[in-house]
Design an enzyme around this catalytic site. Structure first.
Site, PDB file in Angstrom:
ATOM      1  CB  THR A 224       2.476   0.659  -4.852  1.00 21.50           C
ATOM      2  OG1 THR A 224       2.432   2.086  -4.736  1.00 21.50           O
ATOM      3  CG2 THR A 224       1.366   0.045  -4.027  1.00 21.50           C
TER       4      THR A 224
ATOM      5  CB  ILE B  18      -0.960  -0.007   1.221  1.00 19.20           C
ATOM      6  CG1 ILE B  18      -1.906   1.195   1.191  1.00 19.20           C
ATOM      7  CG2 ILE B  18      -0.208  -0.096   2.529  1.00 19.20           C
ATOM      8  CD1 ILE B  18      -3.017   1.134   2.254  1.00 19.20           C
ATOM      9  CB  CYS B  19       0.979   4.181   0.777  1.00 18.63           C
ATOM     10  SG  CYS B  19       1.456   5.922   0.903  1.00 18.63           S
ATOM     11  N   GLY B  20       3.429   4.010  -0.469  1.00 20.21           N
ATOM     12  CA  GLY B  20       4.793   4.048  -0.966  1.00 20.21           C
ATOM     13  C   GLY B  20       5.397   2.699  -1.268  1.00 20.21           C
TER      14      GLY B  20
END
Length: 207
Positions: A111, A107-109
């Site tokens: 990825t 999730i978020c960074g």
């Protein structure tokens, strides 16, 4: 019953809210299809404690050097400021997990790290924004990008920073933590607070 381990990656500036729903409910046997089938263990780059964005101190259960996909049901990689500096060790771990057929959730960074490792090119996925992924040369998966809170495709779950609830839902679906009916009710209850959905979840799990 054989208890399977879900590994939660932890590192400095870990984003507390992004994994909260997932971890809390994986560790809570209530309403689960097979209560107590999973446990969560933390894994870090070193054995030293880390500090989350919320100021919590977490002492990891093991280091990434001791992490083996064969001993895991899933690797969850939350966001953190660390991803802006690379944190490539977990991106490589994600590659080994996916190659072994063991699910990964990012999730978020986190990825971004998968994009730099080329792991988003052949699976449907999402992130905070497509423009954040196209900055890395290894990323060629623009046609597989989906502008949705969370996406699950062939063992890979991805989500943007504001999709933590949907992130948890897709993790639960991948792990088959709840029956489909109980999962739909869980998600609806978490989104709306409608008590009827809570009792629907309880009824679905009892069935």
């Amino acid at each position: 019953m054989d208890v399977k381990t879900v590994h939660l990656a932890v590192y400095e500036t870990l984003a507390d809210w992004e994994y909260g729903h997932a971890v809390a409910h994986i560790n809570n046997p209530r309403f689960q299809r097979r209560p107590g089938a999973y446990r969560v263990r933390t894994v870090a780059g070193t054995a030293a404690p880390i500090t989350t964005l919320g100021g919590l101190r977490v002492t990891p259960d093991l280091t990434v050097d001791d992490l083996d996909p064969a001993d895991s049901a899933m690797l969850i990689m939350p966001g953190a400021g660390e991803w802006q500096r690379g944190n490539a060790v977990f991106a490589r771990a994600a590659r080994s997990f996916l190659s072994a057929g063991v699910p990964v959730a990012a999730i978020c960074g986190a990825t971004y790290a998968l994009a730099r490792e080329g792991l988003l090119n052949d699976r449907d996925h999402t992130s905070n924004a497509l423009s954040s992924l196209t900055k890395t040369r290894a990323y060629t998966g623009t046609d597989r990008y989906r502008d949705e809170p969370a996406v699950r495709d062939r063992g890979l779950v991805t989500a943007g920073a504001t999709g933590s609830l949907e992130f948890a839902r897709e993790i639960f679906a991948e792990l088959e933590l709840y029956t489909p009916e109980a999962l739909d009710a869980w998600y609806g209850f978490q989104r709306t607070g409608d008590p009827k959905l809570y009792f629907r979840m309880a009824k679905a799990s009892a069935a």
